[in-house]
Structures are given as C-alpha cells and as structure tokens.
Design a protein around this motif. Structure first.
Motif: not given
Length: 486
Positions: A48-53, A58-60, A395-401
């Motif tokens: 359950t922690r894979i996606i958030n971690n 990636i974000e940081n 879920r990248s805004a670069e490809f999917f507004p």
C-alpha cells in the motif's frame, strides 16, 4: 532474526555482486535517502505504500531515481525507477531492452517459461504462434462466453439491489476467472457458484506471494525463501494450480479439432497447432495456459472494478454510457450482443481508457538490461533492473491536462503524437497480446451492469486505498451502491 537473515542474503549474493561492479554507474541517477542496511525496502514496507513512496521519490528527485535492496556499500539489487517519457520510448519502443526484470522470476515456478517471462528466440517463436489465438474471428466467438458468464454476475448482483453498499471486487474477480477459464481451457470452472474454491484461493495466494517477495530481504532470493512460511504455502498452491490445468489438457489432448465448427478455446487452438505443426510440447502448452489464466483474469477484474468506481462517482458520464446502450439496444436490458455491438460502444471505450489511465491494472512493469546500453548520454550497465512507473506517467500534466480528473472525452480525440505516454497494456513488441480480448470483455461486463443497474457512490463516500499487488487493487475493497433500473 531480521539482521541474521540480512547477513545470509549478503553472503549469498557476494559472488554475483563481484560480477556487477559496474552498478556504480547508476549513481549518475539520484538515489533518495534510504536505510543504510536495508535500503529502500525499509520505507516501502507494504504494497500500500509503493505508489505514494515512489511518487514522492519521483517528485522530489527527478523522473528517474535509483532504489536499492541491501546496504549502501553492498546492495543486493539496484533498480532504476522511471516516469521519463524518453526512457519509456527508448526501452519499450526499441529492441535493446526486451528481457523482463528480475522480479518476474518469482512467477517462474508457476508460469514456467510462458510468454510473460520468456525471452529471445523462444519468446519470438511462441509470440508468433499465440498471436493466432487472438485473431478477430476467434475473439468474435468468445463474446458468447463473456455474455453468458456476465448473466450469472447480474444474478449475483441482484441480491444487493438497494442495499447500502456492495464490495464488487470479489464478485467481479470470480466472474473474470470463470470467463478466462472457459475461454482459455474450454472448461467451466463455475467459481461464481462457489465451486473450485481451492483453485481460486491458490490463485490469490500466488498473486500475493509474488509481490511480497519483491519487498522482503528474506523471500527475495530462492536460497532464503524456504525460510518463510510462504514457501510452503506456494508449494501447496502450485500443486493445485498445475494439477488442474494438467488434468484439463490431458482430457482434451486426444480430441481432434480438425474441421470443428464450434467455438474453440485458447487451449484447443494450441493443441491444434501442436498436432498440425509439432511445434509445441505439452509442458509448453501448460505454461502458456497458466500464463493466460494469470494475466487474463486479475488484470481485467481490476479494470472493471475501477470502472464501476469511476462511473459511480461521475453520474453524468454514467448517463452517457447508458444512452449509448439505449441507442444500440433500446430498452432491452438483455439483448443478444455481438462483437460488432461491442465495437460500436465508442463512449464506453473512452470511459474504459480513461479509467485505465487513472488506475492502470498493471501500474509498474520491469525490464533487465542484458548488455550495456546507452540512453540519453548515459551508459546503463548490464544486469540493471529497470521499473517503468506507468501509474506516475499516466498522471503527468505534461501529457494529460488536469491529470487527476476523470475526463473520458480526452480519448475521443487523443493525440497520438506521444504513443508511449499511455501504456496500460505496455507497448512495443512486448505489449499485452490479449489487449483486444480484455477490451471486449470489459465492454461486455460493464455494459451489462449499466443496462441493469444504476451505480451510485456509497454514503459516506468510499475512499480507495490503493495497493500494488500482482495488479493494482484497493485493500479496503471497491464499494458502490446498486439500484435496479426499471
């Protein structure tokens, strides 16, 4: 005990690591802080922690990061995790990184050298043979199975009409397992009616064990896996799974299918190829049937469940799906549905695609470099494990507004200029061979449910708790409210 097990692991992999000294090159990719001894498995402690971690890494730290199992100076495994479009395009679109990653080996005891795991000339030969089993004419014949098994599901769902909520996950999983068994092996499993519960339980146990081995320092290597209780659970589960498929194969192998006009199952087609061309051995056929059973039911069930969740929480989009059904069939809730009808469900297809963007049934896929490869002016050494984080890329805004919003209309005029930005069925030469099968099955089941029930959110609204197991799931279920349509 944990420290002792970790030391055992270190000694077991010592000589392997001596051959992999060039892993130091991976330090060119940022590595988020991790436990000095255990690496990042100390942070990603559950499915359950894979996606958030991973999303936070990636974000940081950037679109591609290095994660490890084991101590900084002596890792058991280093892995690149990426949402970089160029990396997806390079690896999935080319032919230099075709071998599946190390984690897939946890499936080998179950699936052998089936299409999911095999590589090289063996994989190419089997891929060519198996493609015949997904020909359009074959898929047309499978629609009757989708429909008849779906009718049983509707009967099951009627029990929940007007009740506060129903967790659809188990009901849908049993439905897709019945479908895949009848289409893959031509045998009715009848799990929706409570039969063959041991087989169902064994499938679920194997799906859990596969992902948990990737997160455990004890279970990761075969030389220490036997220390865990899951080793013995797996042995028992595999005996049931292999015993069932082998018994079905043996009951069919002496039957001729030459000139047969009735619908043939996936297994019948493989046996026909084996008899006519003498190119498949019985154990190879069993491995491919087991692979299709594994890949074909849980992934589709995941997709259908998340589609129901999205429709429940977006009534306007659900109404558009319903109106499309009425345009095709009028007010008939149980029409005779053909393959052509399913293909005409264009808006439902957009709903499915948008759901698979937000909740891809296979949120991560992995590859292994079998030689040094150069990517973007960086040398990636041989034996590097690469994980493609599909969930993050989708879920990248670069490809999917407005990427977090459910907007099926975006797929009515989807820009194909970036074909590797949307890959729910993977991409390239190793894409999912059964994706057309899966789309038709999802359309059949979802359209049948929408014609018969209004799908509403629960009160209070059910919040998903996503978990990356063999496929993407919600550990607290997927709950909706059903109201029978007049």
């Amino acid at each position: 005990m944990l420290l002792y097990a970790s030391l055992v692991v270190l000694f077991c992999v010592y000589f392997y690591l001596k051959k992999s000294h060039n892993q130091i090159n991976l330090r060119k990719f940022p590595e988020p802080p991790g436990n000095p001894l255990l690496g990042h498995v100390s942070t990603i402690t559950s499915t359950t922690r894979i996606i958030n971690n991973v999303s936070q890494y990636i974000e940081n730290y950037g679109k591609t990061v290095t994660l490890r199992i084991g101590p900084t100076f002596f890792p058991v495994l280093r892995t690149l995790v990426t949402t970089d479009y160029k990396f997806f395009e390079f690896a999935l679109g080319g032919n230099k990184v075709l071998t599946k990653s190390i984690n897939y080996q946890f499936l080998r005891d179950w699936l052998g050298n089936g299409l999911l795991i095999s590589d090289g000339d063996y994989w190419k030969r089997h891929r060519k043979i198996l493609t015949r089993a997904f020909h359009t004419e074959v898929l047309k014949d499978f629609v009757s199975v989708f429909e008849s098994v779906g009718d049983v599901l509707i009967k099951k769902l009627e029990k929940y009409d007007g009740k506060p909520s129903v967790d659809v996950h188990r009901l849908i999983t049993l439905c897709t397992l019945d479908i895949i068994c009848e289409t893959a092996m031509g045998t009715k499993l009848n799990v929706q009616s409570g039969e063959n519960s041991r087989y169902v339980q064994s499938v679920q146990q194997m799906c859990r064990i596969v992902i948990e081995r990737a997160l455990s320092s004890i279970k990761f290597l075969n030389c220490t896996f036997w220390l865990s209780n899951d080793y013995y659970i797996q042995k028992s589960a595999l005996k049931i799974l292999h015993g069932f498929t082998l018994s079905v194969i043996n009951s069919k192998r002496n039957k001729t299918v030459h000139g047969e006009t009735k619908r043939m199952a996936f297994l019948d087609l493989l046996l026909k190829v084996s008899n006519d061309e003498n190119v498949l051995k019985i154990d190879e056929i069993q491995e491919e049937v087991d692979t299709f059973m594994f890949e074909g039911h849980d992934t589709t069930a995941s997709g259908i469940c998340f589609i129901l969740h999205c429709l429940a929480n977006h009534p306007e989009e659900q109404e558009k799906v319903l109106q499309e059904q009425k345009k095709l069939f009028g007010i008939d809730k149980n029409p005779i549905v053909t393959c052509s009808d399913l293909q005409d469900m264009k808006y439902l297809e957009c709903v499915i695609k948008e759901t698979l963007r937000l909740y891809p049934p296979v949120p991560v896929i992995g590859r292994l470099t079998t030689a040094d490869v150069k990517f973007d002016d960086c040398l990636i050494p041989k034996n590097t494990n690469i994980v493609f984080f599909i969930y993050g890329l989708h879920r990248s805004a670069e490809f999917f507004p407005e990427p977090e919003k459910f907007k099926p209309e975006r797929f009515q005029n989807f820009d194909s200029a970036f074909p590797y930005a949307y890959v729910p069925f993977s991409a390239g030469s190793r894409n999912c061979i059964g994706q057309r099968f899966a789309m038709l099955e999802m359309k059949s089941v979802i359209s049948k449910i929408v014609r018969n029930f209004e799908i509403k959110p629960t009160l209070p609204r059910h919040e998903l708790q996503l978990s990356v197991e063999a496929v993407l799931k919600s550990v607290n279920g997927i709950k909706v409210t059903l109201k029978r349509r007049n």
